[in-house]
Design an enzyme around this catalytic site. Sequence first.
Site, PDB file in Angstrom:
ATOM      1  N   VAL A 124       5.096  -9.848   0.862  1.00 22.81           N
ATOM      2  CA  VAL A 124       6.219 -10.673   0.820  1.00 22.81           C
ATOM      3  C   VAL A 124       5.880 -11.924   1.651  1.00 22.81           C
ATOM      4  CG1 VAL A 124       8.741 -10.534   1.883  1.00 22.81           C
ATOM      5  CG2 VAL A 124       7.728  -8.629   0.383  1.00 22.81           C
TER       6      VAL A 124
ATOM      7  N   CYS B 285       7.157  -0.373  -2.918  1.00 27.10           N
ATOM      8  CA  CYS B 285       8.652  -0.226  -2.703  1.00 27.10           C
ATOM      9  C   CYS B 285       9.281   1.053  -3.168  1.00 27.10           C
ATOM     10  CB  CYS B 285       9.291  -1.383  -3.484  1.00 27.10           C
ATOM     11  SG  CYS B 285       8.691  -3.108  -2.906  1.00 27.10           S
TER      12      CYS B 285
END
Length: 434
Positions: A11, A263
């Site tokens: 990220v 995730c």
Amino acid sequence: MRITMIGSGYVGLVSGACFADFGHQVVCVDKDARKIEKLKRGEMPIYEPGLAELVANNVRQGRLIFTTDLKGPVTDADAVFIAVGTPSRRGDGHADLTYVYEAAREVAEALDGFTVVVTKSTVPVGTGDEVERVMRKTRADGDFAVVSNPEFLREGAAIRDFKHPDRIVIGTTDERAKTVMQDVYRPLYLNRAPIMVTERRTAELIKYAANAFLATKITFINEIADLAEKVGANVQDVARGIGLDNRIGGKFLHAGPGYGGSCFPKDTVALIKTGQDHEAPLRIVETVAAVNDQRKRAMARKVLAAAGGNLRDKTVAVLGLTFKPNTDDMRDAPSIPLITALQDMGARVQVYDPEGMEQAREVLTNVDYADDAYTCAKGADVLVIVTEWEQFRALDFPTLKVAMANPVIVDLRNVYPAEEAARHGFAYTGVGRG
């Protein structure tokens, strides 16, 4: 704008590079000195299409730099993004926020003037409140605002997702912070990206709710696939038939071996734990997580059946190891429990993946690693397609048939029509196609 990105993992690196490409001055900070040195040399710690070129261009233009020093970049920043890891905590499944709070303390110590501190990491509801408390305790006189700005990046398409987002969620009630965040994302205004400003806790919950809903869609169509096999229906046509309904949509309705990655598995578990802690149990999400875990290993039984009910001393070739194409991410990949189950059944396993081989070696043992798909298939009694990489979508069936000991294909992603495989003399098994 001057932006500091704490954490240069998936990220942080993608977000930092994209912000720099918008024209902002970005410093990516990471405590891992080896990672920073590699980034300075242009070596990417992850595989993401287009990322190496994006980083190199912005480093060359002087808009993106990498360092292990946090104090200077934070002192100079208009906005500091915390993008460190939040893995599942051992023992209870809660998100481990150790790195988030550690970063918050260090940021507080280095502040100079009003600064927006943004949690970009995926964090449970209420984390922003605790980040603010930690920072106030560390620096009572600090002038800052803590904002939630969750990411919605798909691995393999992260750069496009960042530059052409469905939405940008900003969680804050601080007017100064709103202004800064709007300036940060101003280059996206031409794309008409909707910016949604809400309360901080709401923004945190939006991220978890989104991932849980998508995981639910995947698990739903996987269970429909099992039923389709029993009743003689085609799950691909079922998915298209329901996906054409605008209320449902066609995305995330592709039957397969179950979801994985960095995730969905950890975020669904963390959301379940949050619900339990607040006496608001999420029974649907609990079932989704349980069904998905069971499904991954159950795929081995499909391979067993295709092999005639016995895999002892037989060779299984596995194409695709990463949890999805266009990434090298092996976290919670369906290939791991599948291969483990095949080995428990007595099979010899040989594998190939275009990008995930190095990472696979850290989690898979007693397997033979091949250089390409056809070498992987050599001598195999069953060929299993686990990840739908593009290069597996146009396999040469005559070459495969010559290489394999027995022409048997188990296609866990429904890449090929059964008729095409049969035409070349293969026994074919798909998912949800009775």
